[in-house]
Scaffold this motif. Structure first.
Motif, PDB file in Angstrom:
ATOM      1  N   GLN A  72      -8.846  -0.778 -17.852  1.00 51.61           N
ATOM      2  CA  GLN A  72      -7.612  -0.890 -17.014  1.00 51.61           C
ATOM      3  C   GLN A  72      -7.554  -0.033 -15.969  1.00 51.61           C
ATOM      4  OE1 GLN A  72      -4.526  -1.469 -19.744  1.00 51.61           O
ATOM      5  NE2 GLN A  72      -4.740  -3.647 -19.952  1.00 51.61           N
ATOM      6  N   ALA A  73      -8.058   1.172 -16.036  1.00 47.24           N
ATOM      7  CA  ALA A  73      -7.812   2.261 -15.076  1.00 47.24           C
ATOM      8  C   ALA A  73      -8.619   1.954 -14.002  1.00 47.24           C
ATOM      9  CB  ALA A  73      -8.323   3.595 -15.425  1.00 47.24           C
ATOM     10  N   ARG A  74     -10.069   1.260 -14.348  1.00 45.65           N
ATOM     11  CA  ARG A  74     -10.704   0.937 -12.915  1.00 45.65           C
ATOM     12  C   ARG A  74     -10.217  -0.130 -12.167  1.00 45.65           C
ATOM     13  NH1 ARG A  74     -16.922  -1.267 -13.434  1.00 45.65           N
ATOM     14  NH2 ARG A  74     -17.012  -1.846 -11.060  1.00 45.65           N
ATOM     15  N   CYS A  75      -9.508  -1.202 -12.908  1.00 42.35           N
ATOM     16  CA  CYS A  75      -8.873  -2.298 -12.315  1.00 42.35           C
ATOM     17  C   CYS A  75      -7.589  -1.885 -11.364  1.00 42.35           C
ATOM     18  CB  CYS A  75      -8.367  -3.163 -13.183  1.00 42.35           C
ATOM     19  SG  CYS A  75      -9.667  -3.882 -14.153  1.00 42.35           S
ATOM     20  N   GLN A  76      -6.937  -0.858 -12.128  1.00 42.12           N
ATOM     21  CA  GLN A  76      -5.668  -0.344 -11.340  1.00 42.12           C
ATOM     22  C   GLN A  76      -6.382   0.663  -9.976  1.00 42.12           C
ATOM     23  OE1 GLN A  76      -2.623  -0.868 -12.340  1.00 42.12           O
ATOM     24  NE2 GLN A  76      -1.845   0.240 -10.266  1.00 42.12           N
ATOM     25  N   ALA A  77      -7.290   1.170 -10.263  1.00 45.87           N
ATOM     26  CA  ALA A  77      -7.837   1.899  -9.137  1.00 45.87           C
ATOM     27  C   ALA A  77      -8.350   0.997  -7.948  1.00 45.87           C
ATOM     28  CB  ALA A  77      -9.067   2.813  -9.509  1.00 45.87           C
ATOM     29  N   GLU A  80      -5.340   0.164  -6.193  1.00 39.91           N
ATOM     30  CA  GLU A  80      -4.681   0.845  -5.265  1.00 39.91           C
ATOM     31  C   GLU A  80      -5.556   1.267  -3.927  1.00 39.91           C
ATOM     32  OE1 GLU A  80      -3.855   4.360  -8.171  1.00 39.91           O
ATOM     33  OE2 GLU A  80      -2.314   2.898  -9.014  1.00 39.91           O
ATOM     34  N   ALA A  81      -6.969   0.779  -4.151  1.00 35.77           N
ATOM     35  CA  ALA A  81      -7.713   1.054  -2.956  1.00 35.77           C
ATOM     36  C   ALA A  81      -7.854   0.126  -2.221  1.00 35.77           C
ATOM     37  CB  ALA A  81      -9.281   1.452  -3.632  1.00 35.77           C
ATOM     38  N   LEU A  82      -7.176  -1.058  -2.494  1.00 39.21           N
ATOM     39  CA  LEU A  82      -7.438  -2.467  -1.619  1.00 39.21           C
ATOM     40  C   LEU A  82      -6.505  -1.989  -0.220  1.00 39.21           C
ATOM     41  CD1 LEU A  82      -6.081  -5.540  -3.539  1.00 39.21           C
ATOM     42  CD2 LEU A  82      -8.654  -4.815  -2.826  1.00 39.21           C
ATOM     43  N   ASP A  83      -7.065  -2.829   0.911  1.00 42.41           N
ATOM     44  CA  ASP A  83      -6.135  -2.745   2.138  1.00 42.41           C
ATOM     45  C   ASP A  83      -4.898  -3.069   1.755  1.00 42.41           C
ATOM     46  OD1 ASP A  83      -5.046  -3.974   4.555  1.00 42.41           O
ATOM     47  OD2 ASP A  83      -6.871  -4.031   5.280  1.00 42.41           O
ATOM     48  N   PRO A  84      -3.612  -2.327   2.273  1.00 40.67           N
ATOM     49  CA  PRO A  84      -2.230  -2.610   1.814  1.00 40.67           C
ATOM     50  C   PRO A  84      -2.002  -4.038   2.207  1.00 40.67           C
ATOM     51  CG  PRO A  84      -2.509  -0.541   3.020  1.00 40.67           C
ATOM     52  CD  PRO A  84      -3.989  -1.150   2.994  1.00 40.67           C
ATOM     53  N   MET A 173     -11.336  -7.019  -5.430  1.00 36.76           N
ATOM     54  CA  MET A 173     -10.290  -7.607  -5.374  1.00 36.76           C
ATOM     55  C   MET A 173     -10.081  -8.316  -6.650  1.00 36.76           C
ATOM     56  SD  MET A 173      -8.497  -8.750  -2.354  1.00 36.76           S
ATOM     57  CE  MET A 173      -7.225 -10.145  -1.749  1.00 36.76           C
ATOM     58  N   VAL A 174     -11.171  -8.938  -7.251  1.00 39.21           N
ATOM     59  CA  VAL A 174     -11.105  -9.488  -8.718  1.00 39.21           C
ATOM     60  C   VAL A 174     -10.535  -8.432  -9.695  1.00 39.21           C
ATOM     61  CG1 VAL A 174     -12.265 -10.247 -10.518  1.00 39.21           C
ATOM     62  CG2 VAL A 174     -12.681 -11.367  -8.223  1.00 39.21           C
ATOM     63  N   LEU A 175     -10.833  -7.440  -9.642  1.00 45.45           N
ATOM     64  CA  LEU A 175     -10.616  -6.221 -10.618  1.00 45.45           C
ATOM     65  C   LEU A 175      -9.278  -5.982 -10.145  1.00 45.45           C
ATOM     66  CD1 LEU A 175     -13.469  -3.677 -10.330  1.00 45.45           C
ATOM     67  CD2 LEU A 175     -12.917  -5.721 -12.008  1.00 45.45           C
ATOM     68  N   ALA A 176      -8.607  -5.944  -8.830  1.00 45.71           N
ATOM     69  CA  ALA A 176      -7.185  -5.610  -8.714  1.00 45.71           C
ATOM     70  C   ALA A 176      -6.399  -6.772  -9.169  1.00 45.71           C
ATOM     71  CB  ALA A 176      -6.936  -5.528  -6.875  1.00 45.71           C
ATOM     72  N   ALA A 177      -6.926  -7.766  -8.977  1.00 42.94           N
ATOM     73  CA  ALA A 177      -6.219  -9.119  -9.337  1.00 42.94           C
ATOM     74  C   ALA A 177      -5.784  -9.197 -11.156  1.00 42.94           C
ATOM     75  CB  ALA A 177      -6.720 -10.416  -9.147  1.00 42.94           C
ATOM     76  N   ALA A 178      -6.958  -8.517 -11.743  1.00 38.10           N
ATOM     77  CA  ALA A 178      -6.755  -8.427 -13.140  1.00 38.10           C
ATOM     78  C   ALA A 178      -5.564  -7.285 -13.566  1.00 38.10           C
ATOM     79  CB  ALA A 178      -8.231  -7.971 -13.811  1.00 38.10           C
ATOM     80  N   ALA A 179      -5.545  -6.363 -12.544  1.00 38.39           N
ATOM     81  CA  ALA A 179      -4.532  -5.450 -13.056  1.00 38.39           C
ATOM     82  C   ALA A 179      -3.100  -5.931 -12.474  1.00 38.39           C
ATOM     83  CB  ALA A 179      -4.778  -4.072 -11.944  1.00 38.39           C
TER      84      ALA A 179
END
Lengths: 431, 431
Positions: A72-77, A80-84, A173-179
């Motif tokens: 989950q930490a990697r997904c959250q990271a 946070e690293a996405l283009d705003p 973006m898929v990881l970010a969506a999982a978060a």
């Protein structure tokens, strides 16, 4: 460009329509046999089999299945690293999907009868579900939201997501969506072996109670096979759109709406139905003109040629009949009074009303899930929803008085069925 | 009498419980292959194939499939010819089942956002459904009510029932139940060929949108195969009951409740869980004593010996844990404070609360359908209900203002997914 033209005035229209919309939902023998082997092997060998298939099918050799898990930490990271601007779009979409599904929750109820007997139903969330998010050719963060958020709203205890990551690559973006969607665990696993791992469990991958989400032919066959052992949502076919237009929408808008479906893959189906032959000509010419600008023009050309059609009808009432016969996954009503036309529609996964509601808005952020019944299954199936992640338990609590009267009815019917123990069990509760 | 005794204090209890409750839901190769042939033949030859199977499998040779249809007039006549007490019991049961299911209907909803965009869901009944009512060894009029009435309450357009009638014989009570439950058409067809006829349609038997109802291994496999082409409710396994008793219920009542499940067939499963070893002894001795009186004593003896168990637990909290692990189809809470215990239950098809609620009352007339999830599927599945005969269509109607803001979110996400046509389709709706 090559696209079929049909008219309801043609004598063989029904046959042509049937040929066009027919989709053999059965797996080929080769797929059946491969999937059968994969299911057996994962069920008996567990993690070892997953390591084998990850190496041979996903081109991702690892030493342990634990290495296939993304924290989950990697997904959250990743979030946070996405283009705003990307992050904002993802979070706004998620908020809308969450809000829509809040209205879909079923609640428990009980009612007491005059003699004190209580009947009811208890609604509870599923404990653990598996979500399959396709990857490969394209990465679909929106599919993460559309599958996981209804489960989260239902109150599912643990959401386990799997996604193919050929060579170990997965879209941030898929990881970010999982978060954003509150996925609890994520494994980089795809294909039939991912379905097998979720259905049977391995030492590392937990067994789930239900598996949802679309996939390729192997995934569909695997889901069909494990159904009963676990729940599944549906067996998905290719994506499809039917646009009904009164001829008054800008042809560019309509052409692009058809393209948006056709760009998915070569089996996708895009149909336009209109009472104005001239408008169909305009849209066809516009598609010719716009096609070369499209990034996925080859896929669009292929799917429109193989499965697309421009259909001329006598009037909008007949257009509704065509739509009901097709029971499309997506139905756009690009007309002046869309509510009136919607009242004639009996079978569709989702209806997009009015010229300002392209399917693309529903695909990403309107609110309802974009996981919808395909291939005429809208005759009996519903969009993925909160109800897919809740289950009902019937409640019966007889008072002594209620038991007395009900047991007489039950005993009478039980004797008629020759089930004496049923009858006597009821009779013990008589006064 | 021969029945297993287990205790949660045994070190291998979990393994013993797993062995006892394991049910391989897969069909044998012989069944798979036979069903595959039957489906293919009915799909390609239609009525001709039905005539062949009716003769060879149902021992009922007829000249036309029309002869397999039972008219509504004949069902109504069967109802009127019933013993008045049987008729009253049937009609009272039907009225209660109908009343319960009225509370289960899902309704359409819409809500408007501040910018004028409207979201909602439209709930519609299925057009035509098929109901399989098992026959053969026993005739089950109650199954007609429990399958057909939820469909009728949902507003299904046409209910087509099939029931095997070996040698052409069918119970008048089953025909009467079809009249009471408002079945529209009834064909004397059983087995996999009946499922094939409903799924694909023939010249005489209309194709349906969904097939529900339990059946034997051939029926279960046929339903699994046609799933996707039509909807199905579930793949049913053998029937089962778990009784949790605090040791204060008359042992005769408990013994007979277990018998009522065991008398169904040799694979039926009856389990009793109690914290008092002495009570388990009492129930076992009572079963010994009562068994010779039972008409179906051989079936009861066989199923209790093969699949039954008396399980000693430390306390009722542990009994609830055992129940959750088993996720039983039927769960009786024969205890002093059943609501308190029910709150600990997460997985069960139906809960029968208190000593005055034997399963038999639920089987016939309490109200909820007796078609319930078996074989641990209550982890994810629900009783047959009105929701099985309704479907949802998502509704999205963007206002111009709503389309402007939503299309920006959609376009951003579509570009991130590489789906340019989606993005441009959304962008046309921006101001």
């Amino acid at each position: 460009m090559d696209i079929r033209r049909l008219s309801t005035t043609q004598p063989d229209f029904q046959a042509q329509l049937a040929a066009l919309t027919n989709w053999d939902d059965g797996a080929t023998h080769a797929v059946e046999s491969a999937v059968s082997d994969i299911l057996k092997r994962v069920r008996s060998e567990g993690d070892q089999a997953l390591l084998y298939y990850s190496k041979t099918l996903d081109n991702y050799p690892v030493d342990t299945v634990a290495q296939l898990e993304v924290s989950q930490a990697r997904c959250q990271a990743a979030l946070e690293a996405l283009d705003p601007a990307d992050r904002e779009a993802l979070e706004q979409a998620a908020a809308r999907v969450r809000d829509y599904h809040q209205h879909q929750r079923t609640t428990s109820w009980q009612r007491e009868e005059s003699d004190g007997t209580v009947l009811g139903q208890q609604v509870t969330p599923l404990e653990r579900v598996g979500i399959y998010v396709p990857g490969g050719k394209a990465a679909y963060p929106s599919s993460v939201l559309m599958n996981a958020i209804p489960a989260d709203v239902a109150g599912v205890g643990e959401i386990v997501m799997v996604a193919p990551a050929p060579g170990g690559e997965i879209s941030p973006m898929v990881l970010a969506a999982a978060a954003v969607a509150r996925v609890d665990r994520l494994f980089l696993l795809g294909g039939a072996h991912a379905i097998a791992a979720l259905a049977y469990g391995t030492k590392t991958v937990p067994a789930v109670d239900k598996i949802v989400g679309p996939g390729n032919a192997y995934v569909a066959e695997a889901k069909r096979r494990v159904f009963g052992h676990v729940g599944i949502d549906m067996v998905a076919g290719p994506s499809e759109i039917l646009v009904i237009c009164d001829g008054q929408t800008d042809p560019e808008w309509t052409a692009m709406d058809l393209f948006s479906q056709a760009e998915h893959d070569e089996d996708a189906r895009a149909l336009l139905v209109c009472p104005e032959a001239r408008y169909l000509d305009d849209v066809q010419a516009t598609m010719e003109r716009l096609l070369p600008q499209m990034e996925r023009s080859e896929i669009i050309r292929e799917s429109l040629s193989r499965r697309g059609a421009l259909i001329c009808v006598r009037d909008l009432a007949e257009a509704a009949e065509v739509a009901n016969a097709i029971a499309p996954e997506h139905l756009e009503l690009s007309v002046i009074e869309p509510e009136r036309l919607a009242a004639r529609i009996h079978h569709a996964g989702a209806i997009f009303l009015g010229r300002y509601t392209p399917e693309a808005i529903g695909d990403y952020c309107a609110g309802p899930s974009h996981v919808l019944p395909t291939s005429r299954t809208a005759r009996f199936a519903s969009p993925l929803g909160v109800y897919d992640f809740q289950k009902v338990t019937s409640l019966i609590h007889c008072s002594e008085a209620g038991a007395d009267s009900l047991s007489r009815i039950a005993a009478r019917l039980a004797y008629a069925e020759g089930l004496t123990a049923h009858a006597r069990s009821a009779e013990y509760r008589q006064k």
